[in-house]
Design an enzyme around this catalytic site. Structure first.
Site, PDB file in Angstrom:
ATOM      1  N   GLY A  11     102.341  99.464  51.136  1.00  0.00           N
ATOM      2  CA  GLY A  11     103.821  99.111  51.655  1.00  0.00           C
ATOM      3  C   GLY A  11     104.441 100.412  52.015  1.00  0.00           C
ATOM      4  N   TYR A  53      98.630  95.537  57.120  1.00  0.00           N
ATOM      5  CA  TYR A  53      98.179  96.135  58.252  1.00  0.00           C
ATOM      6  C   TYR A  53      97.580  97.599  58.136  1.00  0.00           C
ATOM      7  CZ  TYR A  53     101.755  93.505  61.618  1.00  0.00           C
ATOM      8  OH  TYR A  53     102.480  92.836  62.555  1.00  0.00           O
ATOM      9  N   LYS A  95      97.211 106.530  64.836  1.00  0.00           N
ATOM     10  CA  LYS A  95      96.062 105.525  64.404  1.00  0.00           C
ATOM     11  C   LYS A  95      95.053 105.029  65.522  1.00  0.00           C
ATOM     12  CE  LYS A  95      97.004 101.622  65.106  1.00  0.00           C
ATOM     13  NZ  LYS A  95      98.137 100.718  64.206  1.00  0.00           N
ATOM     14  N   CYS A 109     105.761 106.229  64.913  1.00  0.00           N
ATOM     15  CA  CYS A 109     105.076 105.668  65.751  1.00  0.00           C
ATOM     16  C   CYS A 109     104.181 106.611  66.382  1.00  0.00           C
ATOM     17  CB  CYS A 109     105.618 105.002  66.754  1.00  0.00           C
ATOM     18  SG  CYS A 109     104.651 104.665  68.390  1.00  0.00           S
ATOM     19  N   GLU A 138      93.525  98.117  58.803  1.00  0.00           N
ATOM     20  CA  GLU A 138      93.279  98.919  59.895  1.00  0.00           C
ATOM     21  C   GLU A 138      92.504 100.276  59.419  1.00  0.00           C
ATOM     22  OE1 GLU A 138      97.040  99.683  62.009  1.00  0.00           O
ATOM     23  OE2 GLU A 138      96.716  97.788  62.695  1.00  0.00           O
ATOM     24  N   ALA A 140      99.566  93.009  67.384  1.00  0.00           N
ATOM     25  CA  ALA A 140      98.387  93.031  67.402  1.00  0.00           C
ATOM     26  C   ALA A 140      98.186  94.081  66.019  1.00  0.00           C
ATOM     27  CB  ALA A 140      97.626  94.026  68.340  1.00  0.00           C
ATOM     28  N   THR A 166     107.320  99.065  66.397  1.00  0.00           N
ATOM     29  CA  THR A 166     107.742 100.175  67.456  1.00  0.00           C
ATOM     30  C   THR A 166     108.543  99.460  68.494  1.00  0.00           C
ATOM     31  OG1 THR A 166     106.188 101.885  66.987  1.00  0.00           O
ATOM     32  CG2 THR A 166     107.286 101.859  69.205  1.00  0.00           C
ATOM     33  N   GLU A 192      88.731  83.211  78.497  1.00  0.00           N
ATOM     34  CA  GLU A 192      88.678  81.936  79.502  1.00  0.00           C
ATOM     35  C   GLU A 192      88.714  80.567  78.515  1.00  0.00           C
ATOM     36  OE1 GLU A 192      84.997  80.896  81.450  1.00  0.00           O
ATOM     37  OE2 GLU A 192      84.289  82.730  80.631  1.00  0.00           O
ATOM     38  N   HIS A 223      86.146  83.975  84.786  1.00  0.00           N
ATOM     39  CA  HIS A 223      84.822  83.743  84.168  1.00  0.00           C
ATOM     40  C   HIS A 223      84.110  84.992  84.533  1.00  0.00           C
ATOM     41  CE1 HIS A 223      81.452  81.530  82.657  1.00  0.00           C
ATOM     42  NE2 HIS A 223      80.680  81.977  83.739  1.00  0.00           N
ATOM     43  N   CYS A 237     101.282 104.505  64.993  1.00  0.00           N
ATOM     44  CA  CYS A 237     100.554 103.827  66.107  1.00  0.00           C
ATOM     45  C   CYS A 237      99.646 104.608  66.951  1.00  0.00           C
ATOM     46  CB  CYS A 237     101.350 103.311  67.010  1.00  0.00           C
ATOM     47  SG  CYS A 237     102.923 102.328  66.008  1.00  0.00           S
ATOM     48  N   GLY A 275      96.353  95.242  51.279  1.00  0.00           N
ATOM     49  CA  GLY A 275      95.793  94.208  52.010  1.00  0.00           C
ATOM     50  C   GLY A 275      96.579  93.742  53.367  1.00  0.00           C
ATOM     51  N   ARG A 314      94.882  93.028  45.926  1.00  0.00           N
ATOM     52  CA  ARG A 314      95.175  92.025  44.845  1.00  0.00           C
ATOM     53  C   ARG A 314      95.422  90.548  44.851  1.00  0.00           C
ATOM     54  NH1 ARG A 314     101.595  94.002  43.773  1.00  0.00           N
ATOM     55  NH2 ARG A 314     102.375  93.095  45.929  1.00  0.00           N
TER      56      ARG A 314
HETATM   57  P1  NDP Z   1     102.534  95.724  53.976  1.00  0.00           P
HETATM   58  O1  NDP Z   1     103.821  95.325  53.288  1.00  0.00           O
HETATM   59  O2  NDP Z   1     102.173  94.805  55.255  1.00  0.00           O
HETATM   60  O3  NDP Z   1     101.319  95.615  53.100  1.00  0.00           O
HETATM   61  C1  NDP Z   1     101.354  96.056  51.759  1.00  0.00           C
HETATM   62  C2  NDP Z   1     100.114  95.702  51.029  1.00  0.00           C
HETATM   63  O4  NDP Z   1      99.958  96.407  49.723  1.00  0.00           O
HETATM   64  C3  NDP Z   1     100.171  94.334  50.713  1.00  0.00           C
HETATM   65  O5  NDP Z   1      98.882  93.804  50.784  1.00  0.00           O
HETATM   66  C4  NDP Z   1     100.526  94.328  49.185  1.00  0.00           C
HETATM   67  O6  NDP Z   1     100.123  93.013  48.458  1.00  0.00           O
HETATM   68  C5  NDP Z   1      99.745  95.436  48.593  1.00  0.00           C
HETATM   69  N1  NDP Z   1     100.824  96.091  47.613  1.00  0.00           N
HETATM   70  C6  NDP Z   1     101.916  96.134  47.273  1.00  0.00           C
HETATM   71  N2  NDP Z   1     102.453  96.576  46.171  1.00  0.00           N
HETATM   72  C7  NDP Z   1     101.199  96.784  45.660  1.00  0.00           C
HETATM   73  C8  NDP Z   1     100.956  97.150  44.343  1.00  0.00           C
HETATM   74  N3  NDP Z   1     101.712  97.765  43.355  1.00  0.00           N
HETATM   75  N4  NDP Z   1      99.367  97.009  44.031  1.00  0.00           N
HETATM   76  C9  NDP Z   1      98.637  96.675  44.688  1.00  0.00           C
HETATM   77  N5  NDP Z   1      98.803  96.310  46.081  1.00  0.00           N
HETATM   78  C10 NDP Z   1     100.121  96.342  46.495  1.00  0.00           C
HETATM   79  O7  NDP Z   1     102.664  97.251  54.221  1.00  0.00           O
HETATM   80  P2  NDP Z   1     101.625  98.204  55.289  1.00  0.00           P
HETATM   81  O8  NDP Z   1     102.094  99.451  54.732  1.00  0.00           O
HETATM   82  O9  NDP Z   1     100.530  97.864  55.479  1.00  0.00           O
HETATM   83  O10 NDP Z   1     102.468  98.226  56.700  1.00  0.00           O
HETATM   84  C11 NDP Z   1     103.853  98.385  56.816  1.00  0.00           C
HETATM   85  C12 NDP Z   1     104.609  97.669  58.272  1.00  0.00           C
HETATM   86  O11 NDP Z   1     104.136  98.514  59.144  1.00  0.00           O
HETATM   87  C13 NDP Z   1     103.839  96.492  58.476  1.00  0.00           C
HETATM   88  O12 NDP Z   1     104.403  95.206  58.025  1.00  0.00           O
HETATM   89  C14 NDP Z   1     104.039  96.433  59.894  1.00  0.00           C
HETATM   90  O13 NDP Z   1     105.559  96.040  60.063  1.00  0.00           O
HETATM   91  C15 NDP Z   1     103.896  97.712  60.285  1.00  0.00           C
HETATM   92  N6  NDP Z   1     102.788  98.244  60.750  1.00  0.00           N
HETATM   93  C16 NDP Z   1     102.346  97.646  62.072  1.00  0.00           C
HETATM   94  C17 NDP Z   1     100.992  98.123  62.542  1.00  0.00           C
HETATM   95  C18 NDP Z   1     100.645  97.468  63.798  1.00  0.00           C
HETATM   96  O14 NDP Z   1     101.544  96.911  64.807  1.00  0.00           O
HETATM   97  N7  NDP Z   1      99.578  97.619  64.168  1.00  0.00           N
HETATM   98  C19 NDP Z   1     100.116  99.111  61.942  1.00  0.00           C
HETATM   99  C20 NDP Z   1     100.717  99.425  60.650  1.00  0.00           C
HETATM  100  C21 NDP Z   1     101.831  99.184  60.346  1.00  0.00           C
HETATM  101  P3  NDP Z   1     100.870  91.719  48.726  1.00  0.00           P
HETATM  102  O15 NDP Z   1     100.420  90.975  50.043  1.00  0.00           O
HETATM  103  O16 NDP Z   1     100.145  91.006  47.479  1.00  0.00           O
HETATM  104  O17 NDP Z   1     102.230  91.868  48.597  1.00  0.00           O
END
Ligand code: NDP
Length: 453
Positions: A261, A177, A50, A42, A181, A340, A310, A439, A434, A47, A175, A198
């Protein structure tokens, strides 16, 4: 048996530090080991940096708006090295606060890696072995790069904060978080930003209408988002990363950010040798009280892969301390988590998605998409979205979704109301503030659609 400590915490991030401090406050003799920097994901590479980058990336739009409001204003160039050195100093300051707070609480800090050598034994990197009545694993997680792209020069989110210079073009793969972001951040900073996802729509698992709205707004603000697009080849050529995609896309980028991920940090921790079976992704299975199958070993935060946020890790760590040392058995209920996503615009969400809610019973949906006053006046065409999901039978608000600037701030308070079981009538009875965007949440009189299936 006399132990060296009552509690040994492995990992100095949000969950581990909270657990250590609260436990020490209950009179426990506590030690904590951190192999990198106190503060964890974090503070050091998540966090906090970022969010500071989100702020930095918002200024071009603010200055353009200022000009539209009549100011003589023009944005200049962004000085990444200057921002980065301020960022480094800020993270160092925060790290210092974490250390000072642990010290003040009487927690003994070991600045080294620690592994588990037995149900009550911890091995430190310097060869020492210590004993503890309880061991808490709070080692967090780390970004993963798919095996076939390792060694191809792709960055992860960890590397973003350490870049020497800002790339002119970037491809972001994923795709979730982090991908979404950073796509907005880089785009806002003036980097030509492409995002490959994907699947059919980014932010899988969130409310469908909200996901679509965010994706449209991101594309309108300049992110070149490609859905249904897989990377099929990556290679380094002439100082650039060349990427081929399943859709025929074939281009070079200054940088590629792999946001595919994260994985719990349990490699080499010694848990499997103790007979503790981990989940397929390396997560530690625990019960509601964060206790593993080995009674003296607990785990909190991302290493358990429950909800990787976090505030969740902090609550899990606090509940652990209350339970084990405070004589107040308690656990964090993961049922209702306001959160968020700091895309631009932000997404604030709490409770059920429309899809989840309609699978449970008849629901009425109150939704509005509108041009916010601030940007409308500036001549922008962006739209905010607010949505309430209401149980037809009980009138309870089951979910709230906001896509708008400052949605993170708004959803915090919606989370209080929904956590208290607020009904749509409660929202309606609340006087509008307002003129604000929020609102809209208390003035949506007629259901936009209903689901009775
Ligand atoms: P996520 O698991 O949310 O997203 C991973 C992305 O990568 C998905 O879109 C997934 O696709 C894609 N992916 C996975 N493997 C492959 C591959 N081999 N080829 C292509 N695409 C792939 O992980 P993040 O790393 O974005 O975030 C991890 C966690 O961290 C979040 O779940 C959240 O809990 C935390 N976080 C929170 C934040 C906040 O509070 N604002 C900010 C950042 C992180 P598919 O959907 O098809 O599986």
């Amino acid at each position: 048996m006399a132990f060296d400590y009552d509690l040994f915490v492995i990992g100095g991030g949000s969950g581990g530090v909270r657990a250590a401090r609260i436990s020490a406050g209950y009179g426990a003799r506590v030690a904590l080991a951190e192999e990198y920097r106190l503060g964890g994901t974090c503070v050091i590479r998540g966090c906090v940096p970022k969010k500071l980058m989100v702020f930095a990336s918002g200024f071009p739009q603010s200055v353009a708006d200022a000009a539209a409001y009549g100011w003589e204003a023009q944005i200049g160039a962004f000085d990444w090295p200057s921002f980065r050195s301020k960022l480094d100093a800020e993270l160092q300051r925060l790290e210092g606060i974490y250390r000072a707070n642990l010290d003040r609480s009487g927690v003994e800090i070991h600045d080294c890696r620690a592994t588990v050598a037995g149900p009550h034994e911890v091995r430190l990197n310097d060869g020492r072995e210590v004993t503890a009545k309880h061991i808490l694993i709070a080692t967090g997680g780390r970004p993963v790069v798919p095996e076939e792209w390792q060694g191809m020069g792709c960055m992860t989110s960890n590397d973003v904060f350490l870049m020497d210079e800002l790339p002119k073009s970037i491809l972001i793969v994923g795709g979730g978080y982090i991908a979404s972001e950073f796509a907005c951040i880089f785009n806002g900073l003036g980097v030509t930003t492409t995002q490959f996802y994907r699947g059919a729509q980014i932010l899988r698992g969130f409310d469908e209408e909200s996901r679509g709205h965010i994706a449209n707004e991101m594309m309108a603000s300049g992110v070149d988002l490609h859905l249904g697009t897989d990377v099929i080849a990556i290679e380094q050529r002439d100082g650039q990363t060349h990427v081929k995609a399943s859709t025929g896309h074939d281009r070079s980028y200054d940088a590629v950010l792999c946001a595919t991920g994260r994985r719990p940090n349990t490699d080499g921790l010694g848990l499997e040798a103790l007979g503790l079976e981990l989940k397929a992704n390396g997560a530690i299975p625990v019960d509601n009280y964060s206790q593993s199958k080995i009674p003296s070993i607990y785990a909190v935060g991302d290493v358990t892969d429950r909800a990787n946020l976090t505030p969740v890790a902090i609550r899990e760590g606090h509940a652990f301390a209350d339970t084990v040392f405070g004589g107040k058995p308690s656990y964090f209920d993961h049922g209702l988590i306001p959160t968020a996503i700091f895309t631009q615009p932000e997404y604030g969400t709490v409770g059920l998605t429309e899809e989840e809610a309609r699978a449970q019973g008849p629901v009425d949906i109150y939704a509005a998409a509108f041009r916010p006053m601030h940007s409308l006046f500036a001549g922008r065409d962006n739209r905010a979205m607010m949505k309430l999901i209401v149980c037809r039978e009980t009138d309870k608000v089951l979910g709230c979704h906001i896509v708008a600037d400052h949605a993170g701030e708004m959803i915090q308070l919606a989370g209080v109301a929904i956590g208290m079981g607020a009904t749509k009538a409660d929202f309606d009875r609340t006087l509008a503030v307002h003129p604000t965007m929020s609102e809209e949440l208390v003035t949506m009189r007629t259901a936009t659609r209903s689901h009775s299936d």
